[in-house]
Design an enzyme around this catalytic site. Structure first.
Site, PDB file in Angstrom:
ATOM      1  N   LYS A 148      14.071 -45.169 -16.550  1.00  0.00           N
ATOM      2  CA  LYS A 148      15.272 -44.843 -15.766  1.00  0.00           C
ATOM      3  C   LYS A 148      16.555 -45.117 -16.540  1.00  0.00           C
ATOM      4  O   LYS A 148      17.543 -44.394 -16.391  1.00  0.00           O
ATOM      5  CB  LYS A 148      15.262 -45.627 -14.448  1.00  0.00           C
ATOM      6  CG  LYS A 148      14.270 -45.095 -13.432  1.00  0.00           C
ATOM      7  CD  LYS A 148      14.612 -45.500 -12.011  1.00  0.00           C
ATOM      8  CE  LYS A 148      14.373 -46.943 -11.754  1.00  0.00           C
ATOM      9  NZ  LYS A 148      14.456 -47.285 -10.316  1.00  0.00           N
ATOM     10  N   HIS A 207      19.519 -42.237 -17.104  1.00  0.00           N
ATOM     11  CA  HIS A 207      20.781 -42.364 -16.388  1.00  0.00           C
ATOM     12  C   HIS A 207      21.984 -42.648 -17.287  1.00  0.00           C
ATOM     13  O   HIS A 207      23.094 -42.830 -16.783  1.00  0.00           O
ATOM     14  CB  HIS A 207      20.661 -43.431 -15.309  1.00  0.00           C
ATOM     15  CG  HIS A 207      19.779 -43.018 -14.166  1.00  0.00           C
ATOM     16  ND1 HIS A 207      18.411 -43.120 -14.214  1.00  0.00           N
ATOM     17  CD2 HIS A 207      20.075 -42.457 -12.967  1.00  0.00           C
ATOM     18  CE1 HIS A 207      17.897 -42.659 -13.085  1.00  0.00           C
ATOM     19  NE2 HIS A 207      18.888 -42.245 -12.311  1.00  0.00           N
ATOM     20  N   CYS A 266      17.446 -42.871  -1.419  1.00  0.00           N
ATOM     21  CA  CYS A 266      17.453 -41.901  -2.509  1.00  0.00           C
ATOM     22  C   CYS A 266      16.933 -42.599  -3.756  1.00  0.00           C
ATOM     23  O   CYS A 266      17.445 -43.642  -4.148  1.00  0.00           O
ATOM     24  CB  CYS A 266      18.853 -41.342  -2.742  1.00  0.00           C
ATOM     25  SG  CYS A 266      20.198 -42.415  -2.202  1.00  0.00           S
ATOM     26  N   GLU A 277      19.857 -34.654 -11.742  1.00  0.00           N
ATOM     27  CA  GLU A 277      18.586 -34.634 -11.036  1.00  0.00           C
ATOM     28  C   GLU A 277      18.286 -33.282 -10.404  1.00  0.00           C
ATOM     29  O   GLU A 277      19.194 -32.548 -10.019  1.00  0.00           O
ATOM     30  CB  GLU A 277      18.606 -35.673  -9.897  1.00  0.00           C
ATOM     31  CG  GLU A 277      18.820 -37.098 -10.352  1.00  0.00           C
ATOM     32  CD  GLU A 277      18.834 -38.093  -9.205  1.00  0.00           C
ATOM     33  OE1 GLU A 277      18.420 -39.239  -9.428  1.00  0.00           O
ATOM     34  OE2 GLU A 277      19.273 -37.730  -8.090  1.00  0.00           O
TER      35      GLU A 277
END
Length: 249
Positions: free
Chosen positions: A47, A51, A98, A161
Site C-alpha cells: 500500500k 499511495h 473504504c 483507484e
C-alpha cells in the site's frame, strides 16, 4: 499525469514511515491488487508504494472498494470520520468504509460476481468499525458500479483507484477502532447535504465524487423500493448495477 500503466513500473519510489503512527505504518505493508484502467490485475504492490504520488504519476493504479451501509428501518447512511492517525486523508468524513481487497488473501482476488471486494468489505467493516462479520453477510452486499479516480492527499500521498461501490442494508453494532475512526454517525439525505455545505467539514475526494454522480439517485431508489414490511433492501437495486468503469479524472 502519464497514462495508466499496463504493467507494473520497474522503478518505483519508497519512503521511511518511522515518523508515522506505528499501526498505520504496519498496515502499509499490505499488498494491493495493481490493475490497468479496465480493472484487469497486472500485479501486486504494498500500500505504501501504491499511495505515493511519485508512483501514481507513473501510472500506478490499484483496486479498491467503497461500502455504504444503510439502516433498513429508515434508510439512514452510516458515515465515519477518519482518524487523525491515518496517513492519507486524516480527519475527513467519508462513507461507511473504504479500503482495498488484498493480494494477501486468495478469496479477495476472486472477481466473479465481485466476490473478492465483498469479502474485503466485510473484513474491513469489522476492522475499522468493529461490526461483526455475521452482521455483514457477503451475499447481502449489492455491487453497483466502478469509478476510476485520482486524488492527491498532500504533496507526498494520494489515491489512484478503480473503486468498486457496494451498498448494504443491515442493522449493525458499531464498536469503532480508535486508530481508524475518529467519529461516526447516521445521516439522512438532507443531513448529508447540509454537511457538504458546511465549510467546517472536510470530505474524502472519492466520497464527494460518488455523492455528486451516483449516491443521491441510488439513495432515492433505495427509499422508494422499500419491501412490503417497510424495510429498505440494497438487493432491490440489482437492476441498477453496471459493468462499466466510469472514468472520473
Amino acid at each position: 499525469m502519464s497514462t495508466v500503466a499496463t504493467e507494473v513500473p520497474r522503478s518505483l519510489a519508497t519512503i521511511d514511515l518511522s515518523e508515522y503512527d506505528p499501526e498505520q505504518s504496519r498496515l502499509m505493508d499490505e499488498r494491493c491488487i495493481v490493475v490497468d484502467e479496465q480493472d484487469r490485475p497486472i500485479g501486486a504492490l504494498d500500500k505504501k508504494t501504491c499511495h505515493l504520488m511519485e508512483n501514481i504519476n507513473k501510472g500506478l493504479l490499484h483496486r479498491a472498494f467503497s461500502a455504504f451501509v444503510f439502516r433498513p428501518s429508515d434508510g439512514r447512511l452510516l458515515l465515519q470520520q477518519r482518524a487523525t492517525e491515518k496517513i492519507t486523508f486524516p480527519d475527513m468524513w467519508t462513507n461507511t468504509c473504504c479500503s482495498h481487497p488484498l493480494d494477501d488473501f486468495e478469496e479477495e482476488k476472486i472477481e466473479e460476481n465481485n466476490y473478492g471486494v465483498r469479502v474485503a468489505a466485510s473484513r474491513k467493516l469489522e476492522h475499522e468499525l468493529g461490526i461483526p462479520c455475521t452482521q455483514t453477510p457477503i451475499d447481502k452486499f449489492q455491487y453497483l458500479t466502478r469509478i476510476h479516480y485520482l486524488a492527491p492527499s498532500n504533496g507526498m500521498w494520494g489515491e489512484h483507484e478503480v473503486d468498486h461501490i457496494l451498498f448494504l442494508t443491515a442493522d449493525v453494532t458499531v464498536t469503532p477502532n480508535a486508530n481508524e475512526i475518529r467519529d461516526h454517525k447516521y445521516v439522512d439525505k438532507s443531513e448529508l447535504q447540509a454537511m457538504f455545505k458546511d465549510p467546517a467539514n472536510s470530505f474524502t475526494p472519492w466520497f464527494k465524487l460518488i455523492a455528486e454522480e451516483f449516491l443521491f439517485g441510488w439513495w432515492d431508489q433505495l427509499l422508494q423500493r422499500k419491501a412490503p414490511g417497510g424495510l429498505c433492501d440494497a438487493k432491490s437495486l440489482a437492476d441498477l448495477a453496471d459493468t462499466k468503469v466510469h472514468k472520473m479524472i
